[in-house]
Design an enzyme around this catalytic site. Structure first.
Site: not given
Ligand code: NAD
Ligand code: 6OD
Length: 486
Positions: A155, A254, A288, A467
């Protein structure tokens, strides 16, 4: 058409398996290039390079020398701003104003700020008398953990990757990055930057691919990886934590969220409407920290719903570089299908669709893109799917509430605990409510306002660890105690 290669030990390499997959532009589904999937041999080579680099020139740099090098990385990202901008926009389809104000500048700042912060880090020391009348002086030394696996989502690809690679490198670690399969370009481009500024070979590596039985799993299960930092879905976080458990490697997670906005009747109405518009629809809702549940105090409920509807309907979808584009597509066809399935569920569960709910009308050349309409629902119970589960699209459900106690209970009644935002002009109320919401991040009369020295992370199923500022250094270093008797 681009060939998108892995970056291992300072070189761009293909793979031994011959396996490739496509990188597509979500604006019109056009082909950007072919990505070489890293298999076990490539993951092994990247980790071996990262391990060897710890003992090479990188490991011998002083903090001041390392900081200078990371400052150069930040400067070079800024010098190549347009290349990064084009790459990020090609992979994500996000509007230029967003990528140029948020993603790319933060990509550079993540190196600069953590380099600056580490220069001023101190550790504790204690002195005590020993039973034989001598003195013992203890002091802490922070040492790098070693090889860090950085597994990233799609994202905010550059922003979220450098948010972890920046402090990891500032602390003297080496990294192997696994960008999302949807957004490989900027992490790869950063390899060129590393070579240009003279970061030693093996310090920064990139392996492309998927999760299970691909680069993600090969990397996170590798015994020579000393720490895993992950941003992504909660379900994937569970798999990553299981991988980290073997060999007792620390993990920083995260994860997902189902964030609420609390809009009290005494808020500055315009601030609340403008900010909730951003928190629901910016980056097509693929943030997120984004808001998917809005709770509005009853006296202003109807007025607020009408105002947010009006704002949502001004979010013009379009090409990233068109000045009047307000919202881009979702990242992929797969994600579009997921979001549309939630739009359908909301309808099936009896939602009132205030606006949106489907795919916008687009010109012929964009029809194959991953578009969805900004969508607002009302009228659903707290048990409805779109009120409980993370959709990760440009949508929200708005519910009325009467009392502070009622809204706090509703907001906390969710498995996630990432972020919240509270809109009120009563400072006592704002602070009282902020303390009660079970989240890692709480904004008052604002949203996604960042100071990189502050702790960032989620509670409950939104993650483990913090972090940002010194908290990043806690994860990316091992604290060793040295005791000297004299
Ligand atoms: P995802 O979990 O599908 O994938 C994230 C990464 O993990 C990708 O690079 C994927 O290839 C890898 N991956 C998938 N399965 C794996 C495994 N078994 N072992 C190792 N690596 C693996 O997430 P996404 O669809 O790319 O992103 C969207 C999600 O991320 C949403 O749920 C969003 O809320 C979350 N997100 C959280 C934050 C935060 O700071 N908390 C920030 C951004 C996005
Ligand atoms: O601003 C940041 O440092 C951070 N980790 C943002 C995360 C956004 C999630 O989509």
């Amino acid at each position: 058409m681009k060939e998108i290669k892995n970056f291992i030990n300072g070189e761009f390499v293909t793979n031994t398996s011959g396996k490739t997959f496509e990188d597509r532009n979500p604006v019109d589904n056009s082909l950007i290039g072919t990505i070489y999937e890293a298999g076990k041999p490539e993951a092994d080579a990247a980790v071996a390079a990262a391990k060897a680099a710890l003992k090479g020139p990188w490991g011998k740099l002083s903090v001041v020398e390392r900081v200078k090098m990371l400052d150069e990385v930040a400067k070079e990202i800024n010098r190549r701003f347009d290349d990064f901008l084009q790459a990020e926009i090609a992979d994500t389809g996000k509007p230029k104003h967003l990528a140029s104000h948020v993603d790319i500048p933060r990509g550079a700042a993540n190196f600069q700020i953590f380099a600056d912060t580490i220069k001023n880090m101190s550790t504790e020391s204690f002195e005590m008398r020993t039973p034989d009348g001598k003195t013992a002086l203890s002091y802490g030394v922070r040492v790098p953990r070693g090889v860090i696996a950085v597994v990233c989502p799609w994202n905010l690809p550059l922003l979220l990757m450098t948010w972890k690679a920046g402090p990891a490198l500032a602390c003297g670690n080496t990294v192997v990055i696994k960008p999302s399969e949807e957004t490989p370009l900027t992490a790869t481009l950063l390899g060129e930057v590393m070579n240009k500024v003279g970061v030693p070979k093996g310090v920064y590596n990139v392996v492309h691919g998927f999760g299970p039985d691909s680069a993600g799993a090969f990397l996170t299960s590798h015994p020579d990886v000393n720490g895993i930092t992950f941003t992504g879905e909660t379900r994937t976080g569970t798999a990553i934590m299981q991988a980290g458990a073997v060999g007792i490697r620390p993990v920083s997670l995260e994860l997902g969220g189902k964030n609420a906005a609390l809009v009290f009747a005494d808020c500055d109405f315009q601030v609340a409407v403008d900010t909730v518009t951003r928190s629901c629809f910016e980056n097509a809702g693929q943030v997120c920290l984004g808001t998917e549940r809005v709770y509005v105090q009853r006296p202003i409920f109807d007025k607020f719903v009408a105002a947010l509807k009006e704002k949502a309907e001004t979010m013009k979808p379009g090409r990233p570089f068109d000045e009047d584009t307000k919202i881009g597509p979702l990242v992929s066809k797969e994600h579009q299908r997921k979001v549309l399935s939630y739009y359908q569920k909301a309808k099936d569960e009896g939602a009132t669709i205030v606006t949106g709910g489907g795919i916008p009308e687009m010109p012929d050349e964009l029809k194959d893109g991953c578009w969805v309409q900004p969508t607002i629902w009302t009228g659903l119970p707290e048990t409805a799917s779109v009120v409980i589960e993370e959709v990760f699209g440009p949508c929200c459900h708005i519910s009325p509430f009467d009392t502070e106690e009622e809204v706090v209970e509703k907001v906390n009644n969710n498995a996630y605990g990432l972020a919240t935002s509270i809109y009120t002009q009563d400072i006592s109320r704002a602070n009282r409510v902020a303390k009660q919401i079970e989240v890692g991040l709480c904004w008052i009369n604002s949203w996604f306002l960042r100071d990189l020295r502050t702790p960032f992370g989620g509670s409950k199923q939104s993650g483990i660890g913090r972090e940002g500022g010194v908290h990043s250094f806690e994860f990316y270093t091992e604290l060793r105690n040295v005791m000297l008797k004299y």
